[in-house]
Design a protein around this motif. Sequence first.
Motif, mmCIF file in Angstrom:
data_model
loop_
_atom_site.group_PDB
_atom_site.id
_atom_site.type_symbol
_atom_site.label_atom_id
_atom_site.label_comp_id
_atom_site.label_asym_id
_atom_site.label_seq_id
_atom_site.Cartn_x
_atom_site.Cartn_y
_atom_site.Cartn_z
ATOM 1 N N ASP A 158 75.512 -14.871 64.731
ATOM 2 C CA ASP A 158 74.524 -14.918 63.635
ATOM 3 C C ASP A 158 74.596 -16.124 62.696
ATOM 4 N N ALA A 159 75.657 -16.401 62.432
ATOM 5 C CA ALA A 159 76.000 -17.430 61.736
ATOM 6 C C ALA A 159 75.305 -18.749 62.043
ATOM 7 N N ALA A 160 75.527 -18.963 63.511
ATOM 8 C CA ALA A 160 75.055 -20.178 64.162
ATOM 9 C C ALA A 160 73.421 -20.208 63.872
ATOM 10 N N LYS A 161 72.823 -18.963 64.098
ATOM 11 C CA LYS A 161 71.425 -18.694 63.755
ATOM 12 C C LYS A 161 70.800 -19.158 62.510
ATOM 13 N N ALA A 162 71.770 -18.616 61.658
ATOM 14 C CA ALA A 162 71.484 -18.955 60.149
ATOM 15 C C ALA A 162 71.537 -20.394 59.807
ATOM 16 N N ILE A 163 72.580 -21.282 60.339
ATOM 17 C CA ILE A 163 72.650 -22.684 60.317
ATOM 18 C C ILE A 163 71.253 -23.331 60.666
ATOM 19 N N ALA A 164 71.050 -22.836 62.121
ATOM 20 C CA ALA A 164 69.864 -23.391 62.809
ATOM 21 C C ALA A 164 68.335 -23.244 61.856
ATOM 22 N N ASN A 165 68.346 -22.164 61.286
ATOM 23 C CA ASN A 165 67.006 -21.957 60.635
ATOM 24 C C ASN A 165 67.143 -22.461 59.141
ATOM 25 N N LEU A 166 68.301 -22.346 58.481
ATOM 26 C CA LEU A 166 68.145 -22.635 57.097
ATOM 27 C C LEU A 166 68.413 -24.046 56.841
ATOM 28 N N ASN A 167 69.038 -24.877 57.654
ATOM 29 C CA ASN A 167 69.246 -26.440 57.672
ATOM 30 C C ASN A 167 67.866 -27.130 57.572
ATOM 31 N N GLY A 168 67.613 -27.849 56.599
ATOM 32 C CA GLY A 168 66.240 -28.459 56.479
ATOM 33 C C GLY A 168 65.254 -27.303 55.813
ATOM 34 N N HIS A 169 65.542 -26.105 55.815
ATOM 35 C CA HIS A 169 64.440 -25.221 55.308
ATOM 36 C C HIS A 169 64.266 -25.400 53.642
ATOM 37 N N GLY A 170 62.966 -25.470 53.486
ATOM 38 C CA GLY A 170 62.714 -25.607 51.970
ATOM 39 C C GLY A 170 62.517 -24.518 51.166
ATOM 40 N N TYR A 171 63.402 -24.394 50.052
ATOM 41 C CA TYR A 171 63.807 -23.126 49.577
ATOM 42 C C TYR A 171 63.742 -23.541 47.716
ATOM 43 N N ASP A 172 62.723 -22.973 46.958
ATOM 44 C CA ASP A 172 62.573 -23.159 45.664
ATOM 45 C C ASP A 172 62.502 -24.593 45.549
ATOM 46 N N HIS A 173 61.635 -25.175 46.069
ATOM 47 C CA HIS A 173 61.391 -26.710 45.960
ATOM 48 C C HIS A 173 62.206 -27.695 46.203
ATOM 49 N N LEU A 174 63.400 -27.065 46.980
ATOM 50 C CA LEU A 174 64.612 -28.050 47.280
ATOM 51 C C LEU A 174 64.889 -27.776 48.836
ATOM 52 N N ILE A 175 65.245 -28.561 49.588
ATOM 53 C CA ILE A 175 65.531 -28.595 50.977
ATOM 54 C C ILE A 175 66.919 -28.181 51.102
ATOM 55 N N LEU A 176 67.327 -27.178 51.903
ATOM 56 C CA LEU A 176 68.705 -26.687 51.793
ATOM 57 C C LEU A 176 69.389 -27.397 53.159
ATOM 58 N N ILE A 177 70.681 -27.261 52.703
ATOM 59 C CA ILE A 177 71.548 -27.939 53.848
ATOM 60 C C ILE A 177 72.559 -26.680 54.274
ATOM 61 N N ALA A 178 72.539 -26.420 55.371
ATOM 62 C CA ALA A 178 73.312 -25.198 55.850
ATOM 63 C C ALA A 178 74.224 -25.903 56.960
ATOM 64 N N GLU A 179 75.667 -25.510 56.833
ATOM 65 C CA GLU A 179 76.695 -26.192 57.804
ATOM 66 C C GLU A 179 77.680 -25.185 57.835
ATOM 67 N N TRP A 180 78.583 -25.226 58.742
ATOM 68 C CA TRP A 180 80.050 -24.480 58.775
ATOM 69 C C TRP A 180 80.887 -24.709 57.638
ATOM 70 N N SER A 181 81.532 -23.746 57.397
ATOM 71 C CA SER A 181 82.440 -23.892 56.319
ATOM 72 C C SER A 181 83.490 -24.813 56.739
ATOM 73 N N LYS A 182 84.137 -25.610 55.936
ATOM 74 C CA LYS A 182 85.275 -26.231 56.395
ATOM 75 C C LYS A 182 86.341 -25.583 55.667
ATOM 76 N N PRO A 183 87.611 -25.422 56.305
ATOM 77 C CA PRO A 183 88.760 -24.727 55.529
ATOM 78 C C PRO A 183 89.393 -25.559 54.421
ATOM 79 N N PRO A 184 89.733 -25.136 53.337
ATOM 80 C CA PRO A 184 90.349 -26.168 52.316
ATOM 81 C C PRO A 184 91.405 -26.927 52.570
ATOM 82 N N ALA A 185 91.548 -28.236 52.002
ATOM 83 C CA ALA A 185 92.585 -28.982 52.405
ATOM 84 C C ALA A 185 93.635 -28.771 51.990
#
Length: 188
Positions: A158-185
């Motif tokens: 489901d997370a992979a599906k969300a990334i595929a659909n939301l990355n580059g999706h226009g939302y509220d006059h901005l283009i969203l960037i969706a990616e896998w969360s990176k663990p904190p350093a």
Amino acid sequence: MQYISNKEEEKQEDEGGIEKLKALGDKNVVKCRNCQGDHWTSKCPWKDTVLAGGAKPGELKPSAPGAAGADGSKPPGSKYVPPSLREGATKRSDGPNMPRRDDATAIRINNLSDSTTESDLEELVRPFGPIQKLYLAKEKSTGLCKGFAYVHFKFRNDAAKAIANLNGHGYDHLILIAEWSKPPAHSN
């Protein structure tokens, strides 16, 4: 009482020391403290990479980090024993009350507008699958969105599906960037 020596005798003694060094020739007159090579320690090619104890990085055998010997004894040359490896220590297990960090299903959504609310974000990601946790970063003083959010889905696909659909999706006059969360350093 003061002893007076002959200047010629002093010269001969000095020349004797120089003669001894010349006689040695290239027989390791200079020895590096780090790698035992025939160069000055300040000119050692390993001086920045020499580990504690004088061993070069390639000489150490890789072992499990913080692990004791195979028989449970402490590693040779080490005086400190962490509490988890001391005699009588109990093994810590992740119980039901211990929060477990599972970022395999977490995504980060960037470039959100400052007027975005948690309900807007939930409405945006709900079609992709069940959500476990949703975090919208907000300014403390104003309460406005900082521009990014983390969404933890129940299932990885489901997370992979969300990334595929939301990355580059226009939302509220901005283009969203969706990616896998990176663990904190982690800083040590």
